[in-house]
Design an enzyme around this catalytic site. Structure first.
Site, PDB file in Angstrom:
ATOM      1  N   ASN A 107       0.803  -1.235   0.000  1.00 10.08           N
ATOM      2  CA  ASN A 107       0.000   0.000   0.000  1.00 10.08           C
ATOM      3  C   ASN A 107       0.835   1.282   0.000  1.00 10.08           C
ATOM      4  O   ASN A 107       0.433   2.279  -0.591  1.00 10.08           O
ATOM      5  CB  ASN A 107      -1.030  -0.006   1.138  1.00 10.08           C
ATOM      6  CG  ASN A 107      -0.430  -0.241   2.494  1.00 10.08           C
ATOM      7  OD1 ASN A 107       0.710  -0.685   2.615  1.00 10.08           O
ATOM      8  ND2 ASN A 107      -1.183   0.051   3.530  1.00 10.08           N
ATOM      9  N   SER A 109       6.787  -6.014  -1.644  1.00  7.03           N
ATOM     10  CA  SER A 109       5.670  -6.874  -2.047  1.00  7.03           C
ATOM     11  C   SER A 109       5.815  -7.240  -3.523  1.00  7.03           C
ATOM     12  O   SER A 109       6.214  -6.408  -4.337  1.00  7.03           O
ATOM     13  CB  SER A 109       4.352  -6.124  -1.840  1.00  7.03           C
ATOM     14  OG  SER A 109       3.317  -6.785  -2.548  1.00  7.03           O
ATOM     15  N   GLU A 115       3.768  -4.973  12.409  1.00 10.18           N
ATOM     16  CA  GLU A 115       2.744  -3.947  12.152  1.00 10.18           C
ATOM     17  C   GLU A 115       1.677  -4.607  11.296  1.00 10.18           C
ATOM     18  O   GLU A 115       1.884  -4.806  10.098  1.00 10.18           O
ATOM     19  CB  GLU A 115       3.362  -2.753  11.413  1.00 10.18           C
ATOM     20  CG  GLU A 115       4.328  -1.949  12.242  1.00 10.18           C
ATOM     21  CD  GLU A 115       3.645  -1.159  13.352  1.00 10.18           C
ATOM     22  OE1 GLU A 115       2.398  -1.050  13.360  1.00 10.18           O
ATOM     23  OE2 GLU A 115       4.366  -0.653  14.223  1.00 10.18           O
ATOM     24  N   CYS A 161      -3.646   0.887   6.649  1.00  8.84           N
ATOM     25  CA  CYS A 161      -3.893   0.004   7.792  1.00  8.84           C
ATOM     26  C   CYS A 161      -4.673   0.721   8.876  1.00  8.84           C
ATOM     27  O   CYS A 161      -5.507   0.127   9.544  1.00  8.84           O
ATOM     28  CB  CYS A 161      -2.575  -0.517   8.345  1.00  8.84           C
ATOM     29  SG  CYS A 161      -1.420   0.799   8.731  1.00  8.84           S
ATOM     30  N   GLU A 163       6.464   1.292  15.652  1.00  4.45           N
ATOM     31  CA  GLU A 163       7.308   1.934  14.660  1.00  4.45           C
ATOM     32  C   GLU A 163       7.186   3.425  14.898  1.00  4.45           C
ATOM     33  O   GLU A 163       6.168   3.888  15.400  1.00  4.45           O
ATOM     34  CB  GLU A 163       6.828   1.594  13.240  1.00  4.45           C
ATOM     35  CG  GLU A 163       7.585   0.431  12.678  1.00  4.45           C
ATOM     36  CD  GLU A 163       7.367   0.176  11.200  1.00  4.45           C
ATOM     37  OE1 GLU A 163       6.323   0.519  10.659  1.00  4.45           O
ATOM     38  OE2 GLU A 163       8.281  -0.407  10.602  1.00  4.45           O
TER      39      GLU A 163
HETATM   40  P1  NAD Z   1       0.655  -9.674   3.294  1.00  6.39           P
HETATM   41  O1  NAD Z   1       0.712 -10.096   4.711  1.00  6.39           O
HETATM   42  O2  NAD Z   1      -0.058 -10.534   2.331  1.00  6.39           O
HETATM   43  O3  NAD Z   1       2.135  -9.512   2.686  1.00  6.39           O
HETATM   44  C1  NAD Z   1       3.063  -8.617   3.247  1.00  6.39           C
HETATM   45  C2  NAD Z   1       4.472  -9.050   2.837  1.00  6.39           C
HETATM   46  O4  NAD Z   1       4.776 -10.297   3.467  1.00  6.39           O
HETATM   47  C3  NAD Z   1       4.684  -9.273   1.346  1.00  6.39           C
HETATM   48  O5  NAD Z   1       5.958  -8.780   0.998  1.00  6.39           O
HETATM   49  C4  NAD Z   1       4.636 -10.802   1.219  1.00  6.39           C
HETATM   50  O6  NAD Z   1       5.338 -11.296   0.091  1.00  6.39           O
HETATM   51  C5  NAD Z   1       5.306 -11.224   2.506  1.00  6.39           C
HETATM   52  N1  NAD Z   1       4.960 -12.576   2.979  1.00  6.39           N
HETATM   53  C6  NAD Z   1       3.851 -13.295   2.725  1.00  6.39           C
HETATM   54  N2  NAD Z   1       3.873 -14.458   3.395  1.00  6.39           N
HETATM   55  C7  NAD Z   1       5.046 -14.487   4.094  1.00  6.39           C
HETATM   56  C8  NAD Z   1       5.629 -15.396   5.016  1.00  6.39           C
HETATM   57  N3  NAD Z   1       5.026 -16.534   5.348  1.00  6.39           N
HETATM   58  N4  NAD Z   1       6.813 -15.078   5.572  1.00  6.39           N
HETATM   59  C9  NAD Z   1       7.427 -13.900   5.274  1.00  6.39           C
HETATM   60  N5  NAD Z   1       6.922 -12.988   4.408  1.00  6.39           N
HETATM   61  C10 NAD Z   1       5.734 -13.275   3.836  1.00  6.39           C
HETATM   62  O7  NAD Z   1       0.049  -8.196   3.320  1.00  6.39           O
HETATM   63  P2  NAD Z   1      -0.361  -7.276   2.077  1.00  6.39           P
HETATM   64  O8  NAD Z   1      -1.614  -7.827   1.488  1.00  6.39           O
HETATM   65  O9  NAD Z   1       0.837  -7.047   1.233  1.00  6.39           O
HETATM   66  O10 NAD Z   1      -0.683  -5.878   2.817  1.00  6.39           O
HETATM   67  C11 NAD Z   1      -1.925  -5.555   3.347  1.00  6.39           C
HETATM   68  C12 NAD Z   1      -1.936  -5.804   4.848  1.00  6.39           C
HETATM   69  O11 NAD Z   1      -0.887  -5.044   5.465  1.00  6.39           O
HETATM   70  C13 NAD Z   1      -3.208  -5.334   5.514  1.00  6.39           C
HETATM   71  O12 NAD Z   1      -3.619  -6.293   6.455  1.00  6.39           O
HETATM   72  C14 NAD Z   1      -2.789  -4.055   6.227  1.00  6.39           C
HETATM   73  O13 NAD Z   1      -3.559  -3.697   7.332  1.00  6.39           O
HETATM   74  C15 NAD Z   1      -1.393  -4.386   6.611  1.00  6.39           C
HETATM   75  N6  NAD Z   1      -0.631  -3.162   6.885  1.00  6.39           N
HETATM   76  C16 NAD Z   1      -0.333  -2.851   8.191  1.00  6.39           C
HETATM   77  C17 NAD Z   1       0.325  -1.673   8.484  1.00  6.39           C
HETATM   78  C18 NAD Z   1       0.659  -1.288   9.909  1.00  6.39           C
HETATM   79  O14 NAD Z   1       1.496  -0.415  10.096  1.00  6.39           O
HETATM   80  N7  NAD Z   1       0.044  -1.889  10.913  1.00  6.39           N
HETATM   81  C19 NAD Z   1       0.716  -0.824   7.451  1.00  6.39           C
HETATM   82  C20 NAD Z   1       0.402  -1.172   6.137  1.00  6.39           C
HETATM   83  C21 NAD Z   1      -0.264  -2.361   5.868  1.00  6.39           C
END
Ligand code: NAD
Length: 485
Positions: free
Chosen positions: A158, A183, A254, A288, A466
């Site tokens: 995002n 990502s 996060e 998020c 963070e």
């Molecule tokens: P995601 O969890 O699908 O993927 C995030 C990253 O993790 C990607 O780079 C992915 O390739 C990697 N990944 C996937 N499986 C993994 C594993 N088993 N081990 C290690 N890495 C792995 O999330 P997304 O769809 O890319 O992002 C959206 C999500 O992120 C939403 O839930 C959103 O709320 C959250 N988010 C949280 C914050 C925060 O600060 N709390 C900020 C932005 C986004």
């Protein structure tokens, strides 16, 4: 300045490469990256094989050992050079973000310039000098903030550059090396930024490897990684935590949010509606800590719903390259499908659509700002993180009831209270189970976030913080030096 289309063509004409020990990383294959505004592939991204992770860690370790001996002044200077370099290439990086993620070009540019500089300057202005715990006739005891070693930064789609820099700045300032995995939906701007930064950063200090979830898993499991700084969904966060356990890594998680806002009965609908709408729909709701559920007193419902619809209807949905666009497409087909499904499900369960409610009839993943009422917590749209441009309204009669319903979620990233009675607002804010509770604003307002405000979730929204000094210290471990006099 060249037109965005010409800039994008030029940016895409150059090959994208990961960065390993200051040079292009070998690729084991490649994968396609799509523009969500058209659904068309715009580039092939090189894929790093998981078996290269060991070499990346080795290079990072060597670079980190040298970097850890530098002073905070030297580190700050380097981070300011990083900010200058990103700023110098912000036009190119911004067109790549818009093309791969969909957001309006102005927002993409802010990620590479003002937001990046804010993180880099902000963290490197913080004080990590030793704290003196005792200094008397018998002894002098100091607490030193030492680096952890090699940090893996795992990034969602995002805010690709902002999230990367928000990890890079504190990691490097604290004396660590970083391995970044963007990502697979949005790797291009990050790879290009790191290609430019090869002329600024010592080789190995920041490695950038592109790939899918398997590459993330390999990093998280690797014993040479000392900390994982993960931003992403709650289910992936759980997997990261489990995979980190055997090697006892430090973790910052996060994770997802499902932020509730509570409007109190004395709020002015006309005044708050534009702010609520921005908080819910900024970045097409793919934030998020966006407003995800709005608790409205029954007495105020009709007036507020009318103002919300009026404010939402002013937002222009379109291609991020169109200067008029407020909301770009959803960033990828998977996310688009989730939002379509959840809104449709809520409608079938009795929710009334006040505006939006169906995807736009055009190529790409465009979904309009959507307001729904008559919603309940039994709807997945309310109970789950929908991460899209939909805001369900839920009515309540007693404030205690609204607080209990807002807190009855496994998520607890942030929340907000809306009232001119600040003391009442503070009382409700203190009862919200979340890492940040805003009063009369929510995430998208300019005063809502700053590099000095610790940010993070409670419950299933994460572990650790963070930003802020707390966030910086998560990239350190304390060593006590205790000298007998
Ligand atoms: P995601 O969890 O699908 O993927 C995030 C990253 O993790 C990607 O780079 C992915 O390739 C990697 N990944 C996937 N499986 C993994 C594993 N088993 N081990 C290690 N890495 C792995 O999330 P997304 O769809 O890319 O992002 C959206 C999500 O992120 C939403 O839930 C959103 O709320 C959250 N988010 C949280 C914050 C925060 O600060 N709390 C900020 C932005 C986004």
């Amino acid at each position: 300045m060249p037109e965005p289309a010409a800039l994008l063509d030029a940016a895409l004409a150059l090959p994208f490469t990961g960065t390993l020990n200051g040079a292009a990383a070998p690729a084991a294959g490649d994968f396609g990256v799509e523009n969500p505004a058209t659904g068309r592939e715009i580039a092939r991204c090189p894929e790093t094989a998981p078996n290269l992770v060991g070499g990346a860690i080795e290079g990072a370790r060597e670079a980190q050992a040298r970097w850890a001996t530098t002073s905070f002044e030297v580190r700050r200077e380097l981070l300011l050079e990083v900010a200058d370099c990103l700023e110098a290439h912000a036009d190119e990086l911004a067109v790549l973000i818009t093309a791969e993620q969909g957001k309006p070009l102005s927002a993409a540019r802010a990620e590479c310039s003002a937001m990046a500089r804010g993180s880099l300057e902000g963290f490197s202005s913080m004080d990590l000098s030793p704290r003196i715990l005792v200094d008397d006739a018998a002894q002098r005891v100091e607490a030193h903030a030492r680096p952890l070693g090699v940090v893996a930064a795992i990034i969602p789609w995002n805010f690709p550059i902002h999230t990367t820099i928000q990890k890079l700045a504190p990691a490097l300032y604290a004396g660590n090396a970083l391995i970044v995995k963007p990502s697979p939906y949005t790797p291009l701007a990050t790879l290009r930024a790191m290609e430019h930064l090869r002329s600024v950063l010592p080789p190995g200090l920041v490695q950038t490897l592109a790939g899918g979830d398997a590459l993330g898993q390999a990093l998280v499991k690797a014993s040479g990684v000392d900390k994982v700084s993960f931003t992403g969904s709650t289910p992936t966060g759980r997997a990261v935590m489990a995979a980190s356990a055997p090697s006892l890594k430090h973790l910052t998680l996060e994770l997802g949010g499902n932020d509730a806002g509570i409007v109190l009965a004395d709020a002015d609908p006309r005044e708050i509606a534009p702010l609520l709408v921005r908080s819910a729909f900024n970045n097409s709701g793919q934030v998020c800590h966006a407003l995800k559920r709005l608790y409205v007193p029954s007495t105020l419902h009709d007036a507020l719903a009318e103002e919300l619809v009026s404010a939402a209807s002013k937002l222009k949905v379109g291609d991020g390259f169109d200067a008029e666009t407020d909301l770009g497409p959803l960033a990828n087909r998977a996310q688009f499908d989730i939002v379509c499904r959840l809104v449709e499900d809520a409608r079938e369960r009795g929710a009334r659509v006040l505006c939006g409610g169906a995807p736009l009839d055009r190529p790409g993943t465009f979904y309009p700002p959507t307001l729904l009422t008559d919603c309940t917590e039994s709807m997945a749209l309310v109970a789950e993180e929908q991460f899209g441009p939909a805001l369900p309204l839920l009515t309540y009669d007693e404030v205690d009831e609204a607080v209990a319903r807002a807190n009855a979620s496994e998520k607890g990233l942030s929340g907000s209270v809306w009232t001119p009675d600040i003391e009442a607002g503070e009382r409700v804010a203190a009862r919200l189970e979340c890492g940040t509770a805003w009063i009369n604003q929510h995430s998208a307002q300019p005063t809502a976030n700053h590099v000095s405000f610790p940010f993070g979730g409670v419950k299933a929204s994460g572990i650790g913080r963070e930003r802020g000094e707390e966030g910086l210290r998560e990239y350190t471990q304390t060593q006590v030096i205790n000298r007998r006099k």
